[in-house]
Design an enzyme around this catalytic site. Sequence first.
Site, PDB file in Angstrom:
ATOM      1  N   ASP A 253       0.422  -3.282  11.923  1.00 38.85           N
ATOM      2  CA  ASP A 253       0.895  -3.632  10.584  1.00 38.85           C
ATOM      3  C   ASP A 253       1.327  -5.103  10.564  1.00 38.85           C
ATOM      4  O   ASP A 253       2.308  -5.481  11.208  1.00 38.85           O
ATOM      5  CB  ASP A 253       2.069  -2.726  10.196  1.00 38.85           C
ATOM      6  CG  ASP A 253       2.461  -2.924   8.743  1.00 38.85           C
ATOM      7  OD1 ASP A 253       2.336  -1.959   7.973  1.00 38.85           O
ATOM      8  OD2 ASP A 253       2.881  -4.047   8.382  1.00 38.85           O
TER       9      ASP A 253
ATOM     10  N   ARG B 147       0.851  -1.191   0.000  1.00 42.19           N
ATOM     11  CA  ARG B 147       0.000   0.000   0.000  1.00 42.19           C
ATOM     12  C   ARG B 147       0.883   1.236   0.000  1.00 42.19           C
ATOM     13  O   ARG B 147       1.743   1.380   0.867  1.00 42.19           O
ATOM     14  CB  ARG B 147      -0.863   0.045   1.267  1.00 42.19           C
ATOM     15  CG  ARG B 147      -1.903  -0.997   1.353  1.00 42.19           C
ATOM     16  CD  ARG B 147      -3.041  -0.598   2.257  1.00 42.19           C
ATOM     17  NE  ARG B 147      -2.650  -0.053   3.550  1.00 42.19           N
ATOM     18  CZ  ARG B 147      -3.512   0.346   4.465  1.00 42.19           C
ATOM     19  NH1 ARG B 147      -4.800   0.264   4.222  1.00 42.19           N
ATOM     20  NH2 ARG B 147      -3.104   0.822   5.617  1.00 42.19           N
TER      21      ARG B 147
HETATM   22  C1  PRP Z   1      -0.996  -4.993   4.280  1.00 45.23           C
HETATM   23  C2  PRP Z   1      -1.749  -6.296   4.336  1.00 45.23           C
HETATM   24  C3  PRP Z   1      -2.562  -6.255   3.070  1.00 45.23           C
HETATM   25  C4  PRP Z   1      -2.872  -4.783   2.935  1.00 45.23           C
HETATM   26  C5  PRP Z   1      -4.294  -4.551   3.350  1.00 45.23           C
HETATM   27  O1  PRP Z   1       0.086  -5.078   3.442  1.00 45.23           O
HETATM   28  O2  PRP Z   1      -0.921  -7.419   4.441  1.00 45.23           O
HETATM   29  O3  PRP Z   1      -1.877  -6.720   1.935  1.00 45.23           O
HETATM   30  O4  PRP Z   1      -1.982  -4.084   3.817  1.00 45.23           O
HETATM   31  O5  PRP Z   1      -4.646  -3.229   3.155  1.00 45.23           O
HETATM   32  P1  PRP Z   1      -5.746  -2.781   2.095  1.00 45.23           P
HETATM   33  O6  PRP Z   1      -6.908  -3.703   2.259  1.00 45.23           O
HETATM   34  O7  PRP Z   1      -6.064  -1.376   2.512  1.00 45.23           O
HETATM   35  O8  PRP Z   1      -5.137  -2.823   0.721  1.00 45.23           O
HETATM   36  P2  PRP Z   1       1.107  -3.844   3.245  1.00 45.23           P
HETATM   37  O9  PRP Z   1       0.645  -2.966   2.139  1.00 45.23           O
HETATM   38  O10 PRP Z   1       1.355  -3.194   4.570  1.00 45.23           O
HETATM   39  O11 PRP Z   1       2.410  -4.551   2.689  1.00 45.23           O
HETATM   40  P3  PRP Z   1       3.406  -5.575   3.423  1.00 45.23           P
HETATM   41  O12 PRP Z   1       2.660  -6.872   3.612  1.00 45.23           O
HETATM   42  O13 PRP Z   1       4.517  -5.713   2.449  1.00 45.23           O
HETATM   43  O14 PRP Z   1       3.820  -4.977   4.731  1.00 45.23           O
HETATM   44  N1  URA Z   2      -2.463  -3.408   6.683  1.00 49.72           N
HETATM   45  C1  URA Z   2      -2.103  -3.872   7.905  1.00 49.72           C
HETATM   46  O1  URA Z   2      -1.099  -4.597   8.030  1.00 49.72           O
HETATM   47  N2  URA Z   2      -2.854  -3.536   8.958  1.00 49.72           N
HETATM   48  C2  URA Z   2      -3.941  -2.764   8.852  1.00 49.72           C
HETATM   49  O2  URA Z   2      -4.602  -2.506   9.872  1.00 49.72           O
HETATM   50  C3  URA Z   2      -4.295  -2.276   7.582  1.00 49.72           C
HETATM   51  C4  URA Z   2      -3.545  -2.633   6.511  1.00 49.72           C
END
Ligand code: PRP
Ligand code: URA
Length: 209
Positions: free
Chosen positions: A200, A104
């Site tokens: 997160d 994201r």
């Molecule tokens: C997190 C999570 C999802 C996403 C959800 O990933 O694992 O993929 O956010 O958010 P959304 O529904 O608003 O799209 P992140 O983007 O933090 O990446 P990462 O797993 O690499 O930390």
């Molecule tokens: N991604 C995460 O990892 N946590 C949240 O709460 C939302 C998006």
Amino acid sequence: MGKVYVFDHPLIQHKTAMIRMTETSVKDFRELVKEIATLMAYEATRNLPLEEVNITTPMCDAKVKMLKGEDIAIVPILRAGLGMVDGMLALIPNAKVGHVGLYRDPETHLPVEYYCKLPNDIDKREVFVVDPMLATGGSAAAAIDFIKAKGAKNIIFMCIIAAPEGIEVLQKAHPDVDIFIAAKDSHLNENKYIVPGLGDAGDRLYGTK
Ligand code: PRP
Ligand code: URA
């Protein structure tokens, strides 16, 4: 419209409560996510098609039921989805595993794709897309767009914690996809994080920040 299944099994609820806690260590978080994924896989595979096959036991010939083909794929959304893969493979060891890399954007909160590698025969497989978090739904909807573009037809989305906003977005974007979740939370905060959530998921799995 895809159905939403909230797993209320006590073990799933208990372990989900534990991964929410601030004091849960990276090691415990990782182990718990894996265990939750195994328990969810058990529930989510309840409706997989069976077929009758003829076998021979030490006693006699018999007609028994077995899974119709070994045609499952697990597709984690990187990074955090990776934490669920081994837990699912514990129950479905012959599944093939694809990967979709998305993050994201911290400003726009929109998903940015950086990787997509799927089994060649993804169009013939029951595809379990996995990610611990469904927040705005942007990442899950985009990941499923990519997976469908590669030919997949039967897709299930499995996550641990979902916000109502994300469920609505995913249902609208992909009405054919059923959603399996361990907990439906209250709402998203101003930074689009799930409340109460767990913070997160990627950072908690890998100890980054
Ligand atoms: C997190 C999570 C999802 C996403 C959800 O990933 O694992 O993929 O956010 O958010 P959304 O529904 O608003 O799209 P992140 O983007 O933090 O990446 P990462 O797993 O690499 O930390
Ligand atoms: N991604 C995460 O990892 N946590 C949240 O709460 C939302 C998006």
